[in-house]
Design a protein around this motif. Structure first.
Motif, PDB file in Angstrom:
ATOM      1  N   HIS A 183       3.118  -5.804  -5.990  1.00 22.19           N
ATOM      2  CA  HIS A 183       2.259  -5.180  -6.987  1.00 22.19           C
ATOM      3  C   HIS A 183       1.276  -4.246  -6.284  1.00 22.19           C
ATOM      4  O   HIS A 183       0.980  -4.417  -5.100  1.00 22.19           O
ATOM      5  CB  HIS A 183       1.508  -6.231  -7.807  1.00 22.19           C
ATOM      6  CG  HIS A 183       0.520  -7.034  -7.016  1.00 22.19           C
ATOM      7  ND1 HIS A 183       0.878  -8.103  -6.229  1.00 22.19           N
ATOM      8  CD2 HIS A 183      -0.834  -6.917  -6.878  1.00 22.19           C
ATOM      9  CE1 HIS A 183      -0.197  -8.617  -5.650  1.00 22.19           C
ATOM     10  NE2 HIS A 183      -1.244  -7.911  -6.019  1.00 22.19           N
ATOM     11  N   TYR A 184       0.791  -3.257  -7.007  1.00 26.21           N
ATOM     12  CA  TYR A 184      -0.109  -2.253  -6.442  1.00 26.21           C
ATOM     13  C   TYR A 184      -1.558  -2.526  -6.824  1.00 26.21           C
ATOM     14  O   TYR A 184      -1.848  -3.036  -7.912  1.00 26.21           O
ATOM     15  CB  TYR A 184       0.269  -0.855  -6.930  1.00 26.21           C
ATOM     16  CG  TYR A 184       1.548  -0.311  -6.332  1.00 26.21           C
ATOM     17  CD1 TYR A 184       1.536   0.336  -5.105  1.00 26.21           C
ATOM     18  CD2 TYR A 184       2.755  -0.450  -7.009  1.00 26.21           C
ATOM     19  CE1 TYR A 184       2.709   0.847  -4.558  1.00 26.21           C
ATOM     20  CE2 TYR A 184       3.937   0.053  -6.471  1.00 26.21           C
ATOM     21  CZ  TYR A 184       3.908   0.695  -5.247  1.00 26.21           C
ATOM     22  OH  TYR A 184       5.065   1.190  -4.704  1.00 26.21           O
ATOM     23  N   THR A 242      -5.675  -0.582  -6.136  1.00 26.04           N
ATOM     24  CA  THR A 242      -6.438   0.541  -5.611  1.00 26.04           C
ATOM     25  C   THR A 242      -7.604  -0.002  -4.797  1.00 26.04           C
ATOM     26  O   THR A 242      -8.343  -0.861  -5.282  1.00 26.04           O
ATOM     27  CB  THR A 242      -6.967   1.432  -6.753  1.00 26.04           C
ATOM     28  OG1 THR A 242      -5.854   1.908  -7.517  1.00 26.04           O
ATOM     29  CG2 THR A 242      -7.747   2.607  -6.201  1.00 26.04           C
ATOM     30  N   GLU A 260       0.851  -7.493  -2.018  1.00 23.75           N
ATOM     31  CA  GLU A 260      -0.083  -6.520  -2.576  1.00 23.75           C
ATOM     32  C   GLU A 260      -0.018  -5.240  -1.742  1.00 23.75           C
ATOM     33  O   GLU A 260      -0.165  -5.272  -0.519  1.00 23.75           O
ATOM     34  CB  GLU A 260      -1.488  -7.108  -2.545  1.00 23.75           C
ATOM     35  CG  GLU A 260      -2.585  -6.204  -3.068  1.00 23.75           C
ATOM     36  CD  GLU A 260      -3.931  -6.899  -2.987  1.00 23.75           C
ATOM     37  OE1 GLU A 260      -4.178  -7.790  -3.821  1.00 23.75           O
ATOM     38  OE2 GLU A 260      -4.714  -6.566  -2.076  1.00 23.75           O
ATOM     39  N   VAL A 261       0.212  -4.130  -2.420  1.00 19.00           N
ATOM     40  CA  VAL A 261       0.324  -2.841  -1.750  1.00 19.00           C
ATOM     41  C   VAL A 261      -0.874  -1.973  -2.134  1.00 19.00           C
ATOM     42  O   VAL A 261      -1.151  -1.778  -3.317  1.00 19.00           O
ATOM     43  CB  VAL A 261       1.629  -2.119  -2.155  1.00 19.00           C
ATOM     44  CG1 VAL A 261       1.744  -0.778  -1.435  1.00 19.00           C
ATOM     45  CG2 VAL A 261       2.841  -3.000  -1.855  1.00 19.00           C
ATOM     46  N   LYS A 262      -1.577  -1.472  -1.138  1.00 20.68           N
ATOM     47  CA  LYS A 262      -2.723  -0.599  -1.396  1.00 20.68           C
ATOM     48  C   LYS A 262      -2.209   0.814  -1.639  1.00 20.68           C
ATOM     49  O   LYS A 262      -1.926   1.563  -0.701  1.00 20.68           O
ATOM     50  CB  LYS A 262      -3.699  -0.656  -0.219  1.00 20.68           C
ATOM     51  CG  LYS A 262      -4.280  -2.058  -0.017  1.00 20.68           C
ATOM     52  CD  LYS A 262      -5.210  -2.126   1.168  1.00 20.68           C
ATOM     53  CE  LYS A 262      -5.759  -3.540   1.336  1.00 20.68           C
ATOM     54  NZ  LYS A 262      -6.664  -3.671   2.506  1.00 20.68           N
ATOM     55  N   GLU A 263      -2.076   1.163  -2.918  1.00 19.78           N
ATOM     56  CA  GLU A 263      -1.385   2.401  -3.277  1.00 19.78           C
ATOM     57  C   GLU A 263      -2.101   3.657  -2.771  1.00 19.78           C
ATOM     58  O   GLU A 263      -1.454   4.693  -2.567  1.00 19.78           O
ATOM     59  CB  GLU A 263      -1.186   2.484  -4.789  1.00 19.78           C
ATOM     60  CG  GLU A 263      -2.459   2.481  -5.606  1.00 19.78           C
ATOM     61  CD  GLU A 263      -2.157   2.541  -7.100  1.00 19.78           C
ATOM     62  OE1 GLU A 263      -0.989   2.787  -7.451  1.00 19.78           O
ATOM     63  OE2 GLU A 263      -3.093   2.337  -7.901  1.00 19.78           O
ATOM     64  N   TYR A 279      -0.818  -3.881   3.526  1.00 14.47           N
ATOM     65  CA  TYR A 279      -0.257  -4.867   2.621  1.00 14.47           C
ATOM     66  C   TYR A 279      -1.022  -6.182   2.755  1.00 14.47           C
ATOM     67  O   TYR A 279      -1.614  -6.465   3.799  1.00 14.47           O
ATOM     68  CB  TYR A 279       1.217  -5.132   2.953  1.00 14.47           C
ATOM     69  CG  TYR A 279       2.079  -3.898   3.074  1.00 14.47           C
ATOM     70  CD1 TYR A 279       2.256  -3.047   1.993  1.00 14.47           C
ATOM     71  CD2 TYR A 279       2.726  -3.583   4.273  1.00 14.47           C
ATOM     72  CE1 TYR A 279       3.061  -1.918   2.088  1.00 14.47           C
ATOM     73  CE2 TYR A 279       3.534  -2.459   4.389  1.00 14.47           C
ATOM     74  CZ  TYR A 279       3.695  -1.627   3.295  1.00 14.47           C
ATOM     75  OH  TYR A 279       4.482  -0.504   3.403  1.00 14.47           O
ATOM     76  N   LEU A 327       9.042   1.862   1.430  1.00 13.46           N
ATOM     77  CA  LEU A 327       7.743   2.467   1.127  1.00 13.46           C
ATOM     78  C   LEU A 327       7.245   3.381   2.243  1.00 13.46           C
ATOM     79  O   LEU A 327       6.572   4.380   1.987  1.00 13.46           O
ATOM     80  CB  LEU A 327       6.707   1.378   0.852  1.00 13.46           C
ATOM     81  CG  LEU A 327       6.915   0.540  -0.402  1.00 13.46           C
ATOM     82  CD1 LEU A 327       5.776  -0.466  -0.560  1.00 13.46           C
ATOM     83  CD2 LEU A 327       7.026   1.411  -1.642  1.00 13.46           C
ATOM     84  N   TYR A 353       4.811   3.106   4.344  1.00 13.92           N
ATOM     85  CA  TYR A 353       3.368   3.262   4.495  1.00 13.92           C
ATOM     86  C   TYR A 353       2.964   3.246   5.969  1.00 13.92           C
ATOM     87  O   TYR A 353       2.066   3.993   6.376  1.00 13.92           O
ATOM     88  CB  TYR A 353       2.632   2.149   3.750  1.00 13.92           C
ATOM     89  CG  TYR A 353       2.367   2.438   2.294  1.00 13.92           C
ATOM     90  CD1 TYR A 353       3.334   3.036   1.485  1.00 13.92           C
ATOM     91  CD2 TYR A 353       1.154   2.110   1.699  1.00 13.92           C
ATOM     92  CE1 TYR A 353       3.090   3.293   0.149  1.00 13.92           C
ATOM     93  CE2 TYR A 353       0.901   2.364   0.362  1.00 13.92           C
ATOM     94  CZ  TYR A 353       1.873   2.954  -0.409  1.00 13.92           C
ATOM     95  OH  TYR A 353       1.636   3.205  -1.735  1.00 13.92           O
TER      96      TYR A 353
END
Length: 286
Positions: free
Chosen positions: A2-3, A5, A46-49, A19, A83, A85
């Motif tokens: 999930h993303y 901010t 958790e992905v820091k978009e 992450y 991804l 990143y």
């Protein structure tokens, strides 16, 4: 996955976590501990978009230094393959003249060897690899969803061939599981063969606290029936757990590292990881 901010990315000491959470499945992982207030399933990463945007802004403002990642979450979790990143972060780190170090268990890092070589030529890179057991079969039990030890040794060799220094984390060592002389000696053999710069070892043992203790005991029941009871009897709710073989194994560790010129003082290794070459600062300013 999930993303979210985020408001910031780099810590005061230039650590970053792109992450939060992990799917490697390591049975001993301290990052599962309740103290970290994860707030979601550990496997639901958790992905820091907005991480790349934040990183660019912070690199522009900060003095040149080493950027580190992997202390809480392995940056090369499987979703990184798509991804990218980490790879895109490395592009920014190279562009702005910073150095880079990370802790991983994954061979996915070889995908970025080209960028890591470029950063190392311009400033500095140190790759840190965790190795807990020399036996691939046991590795698949302890760290089921990541490449086995034999592959990690191949990764260390590739970085040695690329003249990128490496550090091995000899941790954790689980009492009655991988705390024997043969295992430690074989891991040290691997480190000597691959010319590692240093080995981080805080003693032969592990840590357990609420959150990771429960998960660890569930896995013990699955793969090592009866061993949980021995842990409870011997260690209770202790946070730091030392192997009964600690003294003997640490003597082997000290002797073999010193004989082979491998740095074994973790404080000195941490200083090395954080030290940014000043000639790199001059070259980026010219």
């Amino acid at each position: 996955m999930h993303y979210v901010t985020s408001k910031s990315l780099l810590s005061a000491k230039n650590g970053m976590n792109l992450y939060r959470g992990c799917t490697h499945g390591c049975i001993y992982c301290d990052s599962r501990s309740d103290i970290y207030n994860m707030g979601h399933s550990f496997e639901d990463i958790e992905v820091k978009e907005n991480a790349l945007e934040l990183l660019k802004k912070e690199l522009i403002k900060r003095p040149k230094s080493m950027i580190g990642t992997g202390s809480m979450t392995d940056p090369y979790v499987p979703l990184e393959k798509n991804l990218e990143y980490v790879r895109k972060s490395l592009e920014l780190i190279y562009r702005y003249g910073f150095g880079f170090t990370c802790i991983t268990k994954s061979d996915l890092i070889l995908r970025d060897l080209d960028l890591l070589k470029k950063i190392n030529e311009k400033s500095k890179v140190v790759v840190q690899m965790t190795i807990t057991t020399a036996d691939d079969g046991l590795c698949r039990i302890l760290e089921p969803n990541v490449c086995p030890t034999s592959r990690r040794v191949e990764v260390l060799k590739r970085f040695d061939e690329a003249d990128i220094p490496t550090v091995v984390w000899l941790s954790p060592i689980l009492p009655h599981i991988n705390d024997d002389e043969e295992n430690i000696s074989r891991i040290l053999d691997y480190c000597i063969e691959t010319n590692v710069y240093g080995i981080i070892c805080f003693g032969m043992g592990m840590t357990l606290r609420q959150g990771n203790r429960e998960y660890f005991y569930e896995r013990l029941d699955e793969s090592f029936p009866g061993l949980k009871d021995e842990y409870i009897r011997r260690y209770g709710d202790s946070y730091s757990i030392s192997s009964p073989n600690n003294d003997k194994l640490m003597r082997i560790f000290q002797k073999r590292t010193e004989e082979n010129g491998i740095l074994n003082n973790h404080n000195e290794i941490f200083d090395y990881l954080h030290d940014f070459p000043q000639d790199s600062v001059q070259s980026t300013l010219m």
